[in-house]
Each structure stands twice: as C-alpha cells, then as structure tokens.
Design an enzyme around this catalytic site. Structure first.
Site, PDB file in Angstrom:
ATOM      1  N   ARG A 176       0.821  -1.226   0.000  1.00 37.95           N
ATOM      2  CA  ARG A 176       0.000   0.000   0.000  1.00 37.95           C
ATOM      3  C   ARG A 176       0.849   1.268   0.000  1.00 37.95           C
ATOM      4  O   ARG A 176       0.396   2.343   0.412  1.00 37.95           O
ATOM      5  CB  ARG A 176      -0.976   0.022   1.171  1.00 37.95           C
ATOM      6  CG  ARG A 176      -1.949  -1.130   1.126  1.00 37.95           C
ATOM      7  CD  ARG A 176      -3.132  -0.921   2.050  1.00 37.95           C
ATOM      8  NE  ARG A 176      -4.010  -2.058   1.958  1.00 37.95           N
ATOM      9  CZ  ARG A 176      -3.859  -3.169   2.667  1.00 37.95           C
ATOM     10  NH1 ARG A 176      -2.869  -3.267   3.537  1.00 37.95           N
ATOM     11  NH2 ARG A 176      -4.689  -4.171   2.516  1.00 37.95           N
ATOM     12  N   LYS A 191       3.244  11.697 -11.215  1.00 31.96           N
ATOM     13  CA  LYS A 191       2.412  10.825 -12.055  1.00 31.96           C
ATOM     14  C   LYS A 191       3.174   9.528 -12.266  1.00 31.96           C
ATOM     15  O   LYS A 191       4.306   9.539 -12.764  1.00 31.96           O
ATOM     16  CB  LYS A 191       2.145  11.474 -13.415  1.00 31.96           C
ATOM     17  CG  LYS A 191       1.030  12.494 -13.395  1.00 31.96           C
ATOM     18  CD  LYS A 191       0.678  12.907 -14.821  1.00 31.96           C
ATOM     19  CE  LYS A 191      -0.389  13.984 -14.838  1.00 31.96           C
ATOM     20  NZ  LYS A 191      -0.663  14.483 -16.195  1.00 31.96           N
ATOM     21  N   GLU A 204      10.487  18.990 -24.667  1.00 35.23           N
ATOM     22  CA  GLU A 204       9.793  19.336 -23.413  1.00 35.23           C
ATOM     23  C   GLU A 204      10.384  20.622 -22.817  1.00 35.23           C
ATOM     24  O   GLU A 204       9.670  21.423 -22.225  1.00 35.23           O
ATOM     25  CB  GLU A 204       9.907  18.196 -22.384  1.00 35.23           C
ATOM     26  CG  GLU A 204       9.230  16.894 -22.788  1.00 35.23           C
ATOM     27  CD  GLU A 204       7.693  16.921 -22.672  1.00 35.23           C
ATOM     28  OE1 GLU A 204       7.128  17.955 -22.296  1.00 35.23           O
ATOM     29  OE2 GLU A 204       7.077  15.887 -22.987  1.00 35.23           O
ATOM     30  N   LYS A 247       7.798  23.252 -13.339  1.00 37.69           N
ATOM     31  CA  LYS A 247       6.901  22.114 -13.084  1.00 37.69           C
ATOM     32  C   LYS A 247       6.492  22.092 -11.607  1.00 37.69           C
ATOM     33  O   LYS A 247       5.334  21.826 -11.272  1.00 37.69           O
ATOM     34  CB  LYS A 247       7.557  20.793 -13.515  1.00 37.69           C
ATOM     35  CG  LYS A 247       6.581  19.643 -13.347  1.00 37.69           C
ATOM     36  CD  LYS A 247       6.689  18.538 -14.344  1.00 37.69           C
ATOM     37  CE  LYS A 247       5.524  17.558 -14.141  1.00 37.69           C
ATOM     38  NZ  LYS A 247       5.636  16.341 -14.879  1.00 37.69           N
ATOM     39  N   GLU A 306      -4.197  17.599 -11.405  1.00 34.57           N
ATOM     40  CA  GLU A 306      -4.660  18.056 -12.726  1.00 34.57           C
ATOM     41  C   GLU A 306      -6.161  18.318 -12.786  1.00 34.57           C
ATOM     42  O   GLU A 306      -6.867  17.808 -13.648  1.00 34.57           O
ATOM     43  CB  GLU A 306      -4.233  17.056 -13.822  1.00 34.57           C
ATOM     44  CG  GLU A 306      -4.185  17.726 -15.192  1.00 34.57           C
ATOM     45  CD  GLU A 306      -3.506  16.886 -16.257  1.00 34.57           C
ATOM     46  OE1 GLU A 306      -2.457  16.275 -15.969  1.00 34.57           O
ATOM     47  OE2 GLU A 306      -4.034  16.860 -17.369  1.00 34.57           O
ATOM     48  N   ARG A 328      -2.605  22.289 -14.103  1.00 31.80           N
ATOM     49  CA  ARG A 328      -1.576  21.322 -14.521  1.00 31.80           C
ATOM     50  C   ARG A 328      -1.724  20.940 -15.994  1.00 31.80           C
ATOM     51  O   ARG A 328      -0.755  20.520 -16.630  1.00 31.80           O
ATOM     52  CB  ARG A 328      -1.624  20.072 -13.625  1.00 31.80           C
ATOM     53  CG  ARG A 328      -0.473  19.104 -13.913  1.00 31.80           C
ATOM     54  CD  ARG A 328      -0.293  18.058 -12.834  1.00 31.80           C
ATOM     55  NE  ARG A 328       0.774  17.142 -13.207  1.00 31.80           N
ATOM     56  CZ  ARG A 328       1.398  16.328 -12.385  1.00 31.80           C
ATOM     57  NH1 ARG A 328       1.073  16.302 -11.110  1.00 31.80           N
ATOM     58  NH2 ARG A 328       2.363  15.520 -12.808  1.00 31.80           N
ATOM     59  N   ASN A 379       0.462  20.065 -20.872  1.00 24.25           N
ATOM     60  CA  ASN A 379       0.133  19.235 -22.033  1.00 24.25           C
ATOM     61  C   ASN A 379       0.144  20.017 -23.342  1.00 24.25           C
ATOM     62  O   ASN A 379      -0.376  19.534 -24.346  1.00 24.25           O
ATOM     63  CB  ASN A 379      -1.251  18.593 -21.843  1.00 24.25           C
ATOM     64  CG  ASN A 379      -1.244  17.613 -20.689  1.00 24.25           C
ATOM     65  OD1 ASN A 379      -0.245  16.936 -20.445  1.00 24.25           O
ATOM     66  ND2 ASN A 379      -2.345  17.559 -19.950  1.00 24.25           N
ATOM     67  N   HIS A 423       0.531  18.253 -26.631  1.00 21.78           N
ATOM     68  CA  HIS A 423       0.414  16.813 -26.358  1.00 21.78           C
ATOM     69  C   HIS A 423      -0.842  16.183 -26.951  1.00 21.78           C
ATOM     70  O   HIS A 423      -0.846  14.985 -27.207  1.00 21.78           O
ATOM     71  CB  HIS A 423       0.460  16.544 -24.850  1.00 21.78           C
ATOM     72  CG  HIS A 423       1.850  16.623 -24.281  1.00 21.78           C
ATOM     73  ND1 HIS A 423       2.653  17.736 -24.419  1.00 21.78           N
ATOM     74  CD2 HIS A 423       2.590  15.721 -23.577  1.00 21.78           C
ATOM     75  CE1 HIS A 423       3.809  17.515 -23.820  1.00 21.78           C
ATOM     76  NE2 HIS A 423       3.805  16.298 -23.298  1.00 21.78           N
ATOM     77  N   HIS A 472       0.256  13.124 -28.787  1.00 21.76           N
ATOM     78  CA  HIS A 472      -0.130  11.761 -28.391  1.00 21.76           C
ATOM     79  C   HIS A 472      -0.837  11.053 -29.538  1.00 21.76           C
ATOM     80  O   HIS A 472      -0.637   9.850 -29.759  1.00 21.76           O
ATOM     81  CB  HIS A 472      -1.058  11.784 -27.168  1.00 21.76           C
ATOM     82  CG  HIS A 472      -0.324  11.976 -25.875  1.00 21.76           C
ATOM     83  ND1 HIS A 472      -0.932  12.448 -24.738  1.00 21.76           N
ATOM     84  CD2 HIS A 472       0.971  11.742 -25.527  1.00 21.76           C
ATOM     85  CE1 HIS A 472      -0.049  12.515 -23.741  1.00 21.76           C
ATOM     86  NE2 HIS A 472       1.120  12.087 -24.210  1.00 21.76           N
ATOM     87  N   HIS A 485       8.551  10.277 -28.011  1.00 21.60           N
ATOM     88  CA  HIS A 485       7.551  11.176 -27.431  1.00 21.60           C
ATOM     89  C   HIS A 485       7.864  12.651 -27.769  1.00 21.60           C
ATOM     90  O   HIS A 485       7.000  13.390 -28.255  1.00 21.60           O
ATOM     91  CB  HIS A 485       7.520  10.949 -25.920  1.00 21.60           C
ATOM     92  CG  HIS A 485       6.590  11.848 -25.194  1.00 21.60           C
ATOM     93  ND1 HIS A 485       5.220  11.733 -25.299  1.00 21.60           N
ATOM     94  CD2 HIS A 485       6.814  12.905 -24.352  1.00 21.60           C
ATOM     95  CE1 HIS A 485       4.648  12.667 -24.555  1.00 21.60           C
ATOM     96  NE2 HIS A 485       5.597  13.380 -23.970  1.00 21.60           N
TER      97      HIS A 485
END
Ligand code: NAD
Ligand code: GLY
Length: 358
Positions: free
Chosen positions: A121, A143, A185, A227, A237, A241, A245, A248, A252, A265
């Site tokens: 956990r 993330k 980035e 960041k 997010e 946040r 993106n 993106h 993506h 990427h």
C-alpha cells in the site's frame, strides 16, 4: 548544484540538479531517514552503465540494496512487469520502511513509481532520472503508471517521490535522438510559462546541443522550478496542470496513430507544438512572429516540425485525438498560446480550424 523544492505540504520534496550526484545517492537517502533495505529498479541499458555506482553509494551509506533490472523500452510499462517487481520485492523481504530507487528514464520512473505506490500500500521512492525528458518532466510531479493494450498510461497513481536526484553526468551516454527528444519538453516550458527562458534557449541553443554542463544545470533547474510551481498549485490536474500538455493532444495522437515507436515522445510533441501554435494563431491571436519562433527553435533543435499524412493516416490521427485522456464531455480540449510564455487550457477548437492546422 541547484536545489528546487516541490511545495506539497507534508509530501514536499527536493529536486537536486548537478554533476556527480549519483555517487551521493546513499548520503542523500540517509538524510531522508529511510529503512536500510532498498531496491534499485532500472533497465538493462541504464543498469549496465550506472547500477554499480548506485549500489556502491547506497552500500557505503549503510543500506542493503538489491537490483531489479527490466528490459529497456515502453514494453516494460505494463501490469505484468509490475507483478514481477512485486515478487522480487517480496522475495527480498522489502518492508514498509524499505524504499525503491528508480534509476533510468521515464519508463523506469513511471513503472518503479507505480510499484512503490502500491507495494504494501505504498513505500517511499527516490527518482534518479537519466534522460533529459525524465529530469525535466516525468520524474517530477508524481504521475506514475503503466500502459494497457488499449492505451498509454491508463493505469496509475499520483504518488510523489521523496527526492529527485538529477545527475547531469548521466547524459554523457544518452543517445543523441533521446537527448533531442527531451529538448522538445524544455522548449515547451518556455512557451507555456516563461518567455525569458524561451529567449535564453534561442540564445544558448548551441551550448545546449553540445550538452554544456553549466547551461544544462540552469535549464534543467528552471524547467523543474516551473513544473514544481504548477504541480504545487494543482497536483492532480483539476485545472492548471493541464498547461503541461501543450502540444500533447496532437502529439499523443501522432504517437498512437503511427504505431508507438515510430516517433519518440518528444519528436511527436514537437510536431504537436507547431500544430498547436498554428491553432493558437487562429483561436487566440498568437502573433505570427511568436509561432515562427516556436517552429524555428524546435527545428534548430534537430526535431521534426511537420508530418505528411495521406487521407487514411489523417483519419486515424483524428480518431486517436478523440480517444485522448484530455477529451472532456466528448470534446477535445486544447492548451493554446496567447504569446510565448502564456497559455490557456481547456480551449475549444472548431473542427474546420483543427483540420487546417493538422
Ligand atoms: P525511456 O525511459 O524509454 O529511455 C529512453 C532510452 O534511453 C531507453 O532505451 C533507456 O534504456 C535509455 N537510457 C536512459 N538513460 C540513459 C543514459 N543516461 N544513457 C544511455 N541510455 C539511456 O524514455 P524517456 O523518454 O525517458 O521516457 C518516456 C516515458 O516517460 C514514457 O513512457 C512516457 O509516458 C513517460 N512520461 C511520464 C511522465 C510523467 O509525468 N510521469 C511525463 C512524460 C513522459
Ligand atoms: N507530463 C505532464 C504532467 O506531469 O502533468
């Protein structure tokens, strides 16, 4: 060395950026007062270069580390690999106070972070990112997660590391294409948040391309600061946040519709940022001079800025965009720029404008 704080109350942590930090891993972990047993999760490429130094540093500080090595590449970001890691942790009797060190790029960071978030956990973990993309983006902000066959990053958790150690010396062995992918980035941070950083990138690009350590230290630290500021205000997010993106949504979709692996990427989001700039001109009045500077900086960074598509590929790309996680109430939402250094999120874009920009 530069230190950036991620301000998240009791879950706050430091990002340390500089040369030679891998040899200080053990001492840095000792300051966190973690249990003495730990596991380094790495991949074969990174492990063969840096695992020995990491193990030595941890042992010298009194820790008892084990090494878990996974195959390199996106295919390791899957539930089956998570289970293999759990089994190794249990075999080596890692317990609640034990901790995990994620040593590698974004794949290892996302996988090891998710393992840390869920084993018993949740046990502490430390990020030691070794790609430019991982240092400026994936290792910061919590993330973590893995892919499903149906899509990328569909299973995961927000789970913050206890420390991020960005050793700039690890870039010495990073392949050029991977390094340039990370630069996409870096450029993004200038566009979304900091016009001064963008101008510095334009001015210092040659130094960045030759991986000059002092320039990199300033740039990586500034990206981490941005960041950290964004994540500090919106960890999960629910709003702000989303600005991370920029480029993106289309990026993506390019990765997905071209079959993962064709574009890295950063290459896909370089094209995505140029397309988003074109949309921004039409929707938010981004000055054409700013759109030109964004395209030019990405191009000079050795990144692709456009993509030729036949009608079938175009259809696939649009279908992929509708599947993106950023779709809200069935509508694709975009992050668009007002000027270099300032963006808006949640922008709706008329279908015909999108068709023109892509
Ligand atoms: P990666 O982890 O696959 O690393 C790229 C390649 O470089 C791999 O083959 C790796 O073995 C090798 N490598 C890494 N460091 C090296 C070094 N110093 N020297 C030599 N080789 C080295 O890719 P990446 O670009 O770092 O990360 C991509 C992943 O990050 C994707 O899965 C993406 O979804 C994820 N990501 C996550 C977040 C987040 O917020 N969690 C953000 C952006 C991207
Ligand atoms: N890479 C986007 C984020 O961390 O939110």
């Amino acid at each position: 060395m530069r230190i950036v704080q991620v301000p998240l109350g009791s879950r706050s942590y430091a990002i340390k950026v500089g040369g030679g930090l891998l040899s200080r891993l053990g001492a840095e972990c000792a300051r966190l007062k973690l249990g003495h047993r730990c596991a380094i999760i790495t991949d074969f490429n990174v492990g063969k270069r840096f695992a020995k130094a990491a193990l030595k540093s941890l042992s010298a500080s009194g820790f008892d580390p084990v090494l878990i090595t996974v195959p390199a590449g996106e295919k390791s970001k899957r539930i089956g690999m998570v289970e293999k890691c759990y089994n190794q942790l249990a075999t080596h009797r890692l317990e609640r106070k034990s901790f995990i060190v994620a040593l590698g790029g974004g794949v290892v960071g996302d996988l090891a972070g998710f393992v840390a978030a869920t084993y018993l956990r949740g046990i502490p973990f430390v990020q030691v990112p070794t790609t430019l993309l991982a240092q400026v983006d994936s290792s910061v902000g919590g993330k973590t997660g893995v892919n499903l066959k149906l899509g990328k990053n569909l299973v995961g958790a927000f789970y913050q590391p206890r420390l991020v150690l960005c050793d700039l010396d690890t870039f010495k062995t990073l392949p050029k294409r991977e390094y340039l992918s990370g630069l996409a980035e870096v450029v993004k941070y200038g566009v979304i948040y900091d016009g001064v950083l963008f101008t510095q990138l334009e001015r210092n690009l040659a130094k960045l391309l030759r991986r000059d350590r002092l320039t990199l230290c300033d740039v990586v630290a500034r990206c981490c600061e941005i960041k950290a500021e964004v994540v500090g205000q919106d960890e999960t997010e629910s709003g702000l946040r989303a600005i991370l993106n920029f480029g993106h949504t289309i990026g993506h979709a390019i990765e997905n519709s071209s079959g993962y692996g064709k574009f890295l990427h950063g290459e896909a989001i370089s094209i995505g940022q140029v397309a988003a700039s074109k949309l921004s001109q039409k929707v938010l009045g981004l000055p054409s001079g700013d759109a030109g500077r964004i395209e030019s900086l990405l191009h000079r960074s050795g990144l692709p800025v456009k993509l030729k598509l036949n009608p079938r590929q175009r259809k696939k790309l649009f279908a992929a965009m509708r599947l993106d996680k950023k779709v809200s109430d069935g509508e694709v939402r975009f992050v668009l720029a007002e000027k270099i250094g300032r963006v808006r999120f949640g922008c709706q874009v008329p279908a015909e404008l999108l068709a023109q920009a892509v």
